[in-house]
Design a protein around this motif. Sequence first.
Motif, PDB file in Angstrom:
ATOM      1  N   GLU A  20       0.800  -1.182   0.258  1.00  0.00           N
ATOM      2  CA  GLU A  20       0.379   0.072  -0.362  1.00  0.00           C
ATOM      3  C   GLU A  20       0.905   1.579   0.273  1.00  0.00           C
ATOM      4  O   GLU A  20       0.968   2.038  -0.944  1.00  0.00           O
ATOM      5  CB  GLU A  20      -0.695   0.271   1.064  1.00  0.00           C
ATOM      6  CG  GLU A  20      -2.189  -0.510   1.383  1.00  0.00           C
ATOM      7  CD  GLU A  20      -2.563  -0.799   2.099  1.00  0.00           C
ATOM      8  OE1 GLU A  20      -3.900  -1.882   1.993  1.00  0.00           O
ATOM      9  OE2 GLU A  20      -2.856   0.790   3.343  1.00  0.00           O
ATOM     10  N   LEU A  21       1.868   1.632   0.830  1.00  0.00           N
ATOM     11  CA  LEU A  21       2.792   2.495   0.581  1.00  0.00           C
ATOM     12  C   LEU A  21       2.967   2.213  -0.244  1.00  0.00           C
ATOM     13  O   LEU A  21       3.917   3.208  -0.697  1.00  0.00           O
ATOM     14  CB  LEU A  21       3.607   1.931   2.341  1.00  0.00           C
ATOM     15  CG  LEU A  21       4.197   3.462   2.790  1.00  0.00           C
ATOM     16  CD1 LEU A  21       3.138   3.676   3.580  1.00  0.00           C
ATOM     17  CD2 LEU A  21       5.202   3.079   4.345  1.00  0.00           C
ATOM     18  N   GLN A  75       0.098   3.281 -13.243  1.00  0.00           N
ATOM     19  CA  GLN A  75       0.167   2.395 -12.165  1.00  0.00           C
ATOM     20  C   GLN A  75      -0.161   1.162 -13.018  1.00  0.00           C
ATOM     21  O   GLN A  75       0.570  -0.357 -12.527  1.00  0.00           O
ATOM     22  CB  GLN A  75      -1.749   2.607 -11.875  1.00  0.00           C
ATOM     23  CG  GLN A  75      -1.712   3.828 -11.181  1.00  0.00           C
ATOM     24  CD  GLN A  75      -1.467   3.842 -10.124  1.00  0.00           C
ATOM     25  OE1 GLN A  75      -0.599   2.876  -9.377  1.00  0.00           O
ATOM     26  NE2 GLN A  75      -1.973   4.767  -8.970  1.00  0.00           N
ATOM     27  N   ASP A  89       2.512   2.011  -2.921  1.00  0.00           N
ATOM     28  CA  ASP A  89       1.249   2.556  -4.587  1.00  0.00           C
ATOM     29  C   ASP A  89       1.306   3.765  -3.845  1.00  0.00           C
ATOM     30  O   ASP A  89       1.089   4.391  -5.152  1.00  0.00           O
ATOM     31  CB  ASP A  89      -0.187   1.818  -3.853  1.00  0.00           C
ATOM     32  CG  ASP A  89       0.153  -0.204  -5.266  1.00  0.00           C
ATOM     33  OD1 ASP A  89       1.086  -0.227  -5.658  1.00  0.00           O
ATOM     34  OD2 ASP A  89      -0.349  -0.633  -4.400  1.00  0.00           O
ATOM     35  N   SER A  90       1.127   3.948  -2.733  1.00  0.00           N
ATOM     36  CA  SER A  90       0.881   5.851  -2.672  1.00  0.00           C
ATOM     37  C   SER A  90       2.029   6.632  -3.236  1.00  0.00           C
ATOM     38  O   SER A  90       2.001   7.381  -2.952  1.00  0.00           O
ATOM     39  CB  SER A  90      -0.181   5.518  -1.290  1.00  0.00           C
ATOM     40  OG  SER A  90       1.053   5.102  -0.568  1.00  0.00           O
ATOM     41  N   ARG A  91       3.005   6.171  -2.849  1.00  0.00           N
ATOM     42  CA  ARG A  91       4.595   6.544  -3.052  1.00  0.00           C
ATOM     43  C   ARG A  91       4.164   6.671  -4.501  1.00  0.00           C
ATOM     44  O   ARG A  91       4.566   8.310  -4.744  1.00  0.00           O
ATOM     45  CB  ARG A  91       6.207   5.726  -2.101  1.00  0.00           C
ATOM     46  CG  ARG A  91       6.890   7.080  -2.518  1.00  0.00           C
ATOM     47  CD  ARG A  91       7.535   5.647  -1.773  1.00  0.00           C
ATOM     48  NE  ARG A  91       8.201   4.978  -1.669  1.00  0.00           N
ATOM     49  CZ  ARG A  91       9.518   3.840  -1.374  1.00  0.00           C
ATOM     50  NH1 ARG A  91      10.144   4.488  -0.080  1.00  0.00           N
ATOM     51  NH2 ARG A  91      10.115   3.048  -1.803  1.00  0.00           N
ATOM     52  N   ARG A 133       2.272  12.281  -9.160  1.00  0.00           N
ATOM     53  CA  ARG A 133       1.220  13.378  -9.601  1.00  0.00           C
ATOM     54  C   ARG A 133       2.213  14.270  -9.506  1.00  0.00           C
ATOM     55  O   ARG A 133       1.863  15.342  -9.963  1.00  0.00           O
ATOM     56  CB  ARG A 133      -0.294  12.912  -8.445  1.00  0.00           C
ATOM     57  CG  ARG A 133      -0.992  12.104  -8.514  1.00  0.00           C
ATOM     58  CD  ARG A 133      -2.483  11.979  -7.666  1.00  0.00           C
ATOM     59  NE  ARG A 133      -3.141  11.414  -7.685  1.00  0.00           N
ATOM     60  CZ  ARG A 133      -4.462  12.203  -9.198  1.00  0.00           C
ATOM     61  NH1 ARG A 133      -4.956  12.182  -9.530  1.00  0.00           N
ATOM     62  NH2 ARG A 133      -4.721  10.513  -8.800  1.00  0.00           N
ATOM     63  N   GLU A 187       2.324   6.974  -6.124  1.00  0.00           N
ATOM     64  CA  GLU A 187       1.372   8.395  -6.706  1.00  0.00           C
ATOM     65  C   GLU A 187       1.540   9.765  -6.563  1.00  0.00           C
ATOM     66  O   GLU A 187       1.496  10.462  -7.636  1.00  0.00           O
ATOM     67  CB  GLU A 187      -0.136   7.008  -6.305  1.00  0.00           C
ATOM     68  CG  GLU A 187      -1.443   8.178  -6.718  1.00  0.00           C
ATOM     69  CD  GLU A 187      -2.519   7.667  -7.161  1.00  0.00           C
ATOM     70  OE1 GLU A 187      -2.872   6.563  -6.379  1.00  0.00           O
ATOM     71  OE2 GLU A 187      -3.353   8.460  -7.440  1.00  0.00           O
ATOM     72  N   ILE A 188       1.989   8.892  -5.479  1.00  0.00           N
ATOM     73  CA  ILE A 188       2.944  10.441  -5.176  1.00  0.00           C
ATOM     74  C   ILE A 188       3.642  11.112  -6.113  1.00  0.00           C
ATOM     75  O   ILE A 188       3.256  13.016  -6.696  1.00  0.00           O
ATOM     76  CB  ILE A 188       2.994  10.824  -3.321  1.00  0.00           C
ATOM     77  CG1 ILE A 188       1.669  10.776  -2.750  1.00  0.00           C
ATOM     78  CG2 ILE A 188       3.791  11.957  -3.505  1.00  0.00           C
ATOM     79  CD1 ILE A 188       1.893  10.885  -0.947  1.00  0.00           C
TER      80      ILE A 188
END
Length: 387
Positions: free
Chosen positions: A150-151, A381, A153-155, A161, A157-158
């Motif tokens: 999860e971490l 992704q 993935d969010s890293r 972005r 994505e950040i």
Amino acid sequence: MAEKKHILFVDDDPAFLHGLRRLLFAQRKVWEMNFVLSADEALEETLQQHYDLIISDVSMPGKDGFELLGMLREREQTQDIPVIILTGGDELSYKRRALDMGATDLLNKPVSQEDLVARIWSALRLKSYQDELKQQKSLLENKVQERTAELEDSRLEIIWRLAKAGEYRDKETGNHIIRVGYISYLLAEQLGMDEEFKKLMFVTSPLHDIGKIAISDTILLKPGKLTPQERLDMQTHTTIGADLLRPDARQKNALRAICSLGLYQAVSNNENPLLRMAAIIALRHHEWWDGSGYPDGLKGDAIPLEARIVALADVYDALRSQRPYKPPMSEEKAMAIMHEESLRHFDPMVYDAFLKRQEDLQVITDQYADGTLDETLSLLQENSTKI
Ligand SMILES: [Fe+2]
Ligand SMILES: [Fe+2]
């Protein structure tokens, strides 16, 4: 009612097994008991059926109790089954050997009913504690894995972005960053770099122009030619980008104060290879092979390889894509310019890799033609899991 425990008795003496069966008759409500006459039969049984405990004689024709114990301990499926070894009263060396080999307990023949039942219960209890611990451990491991994914993935994505935010400032709304990511990945692959390096290239190269978020609109969006001063200001997007991606000690302390230790290490470690590579690329992607680039006029191999790769990927994709001020360039014309640039701007080795991957580059240009922000992010992704 709790599930019955499965116990396997191994002894070459049928009369002894018969005696055990009688002795333990009352326990059959809670124990499912099986009796076999050899180590081979026992090994076969343990493959067919789950056992909570094995009680084995030592002296048996064919494989003896030690060999059985050794083989059980070797196989993953049976290595945790407790084994009680039955020995004759005087066989002291046997006892030591059995314990050394991982026997759970020892019992002297002849055995009393009380002793036998008590020892069996204690071995079964031990086994259930072990099982519970093992289960807890694997639950915990799964949880850690899930959280790490999860971490991660969010890293990612950040990062994307953020990269996209930089592109927006430059009035680029297309898929430039994903194409640069992909081209950089392919070039690294052609150059024989390892998996880790290639993945990092894919993820970090989109951040090459992140420093542009700090460049003023009057310069960034100026339609005409830049003045010498404006050009210098524009060039600071390299050093600003590197500063953004390389937190200084004060920022690090502030982050440490607000984050729990585990999270802090995962998302903002200064030694994080991802941020380190991203910072190098941001700082060095406008250095030229002949030393005439900026910010420091580094020359040849002094420019880190990751930056030499992105320098080429960035120029090539800029030529091939449509910008507000220009239509996309034909493949032929773009290649002619790339050739000219290769004499001073690009690392000859990277340029050679680029020439060898022409077919793949064409696929990328077509497949990742410009789209919306959400389309770009979902493409990224998708590709990050594939790469
Ligand atoms: Fe740039
Ligand atoms: Fe770019």
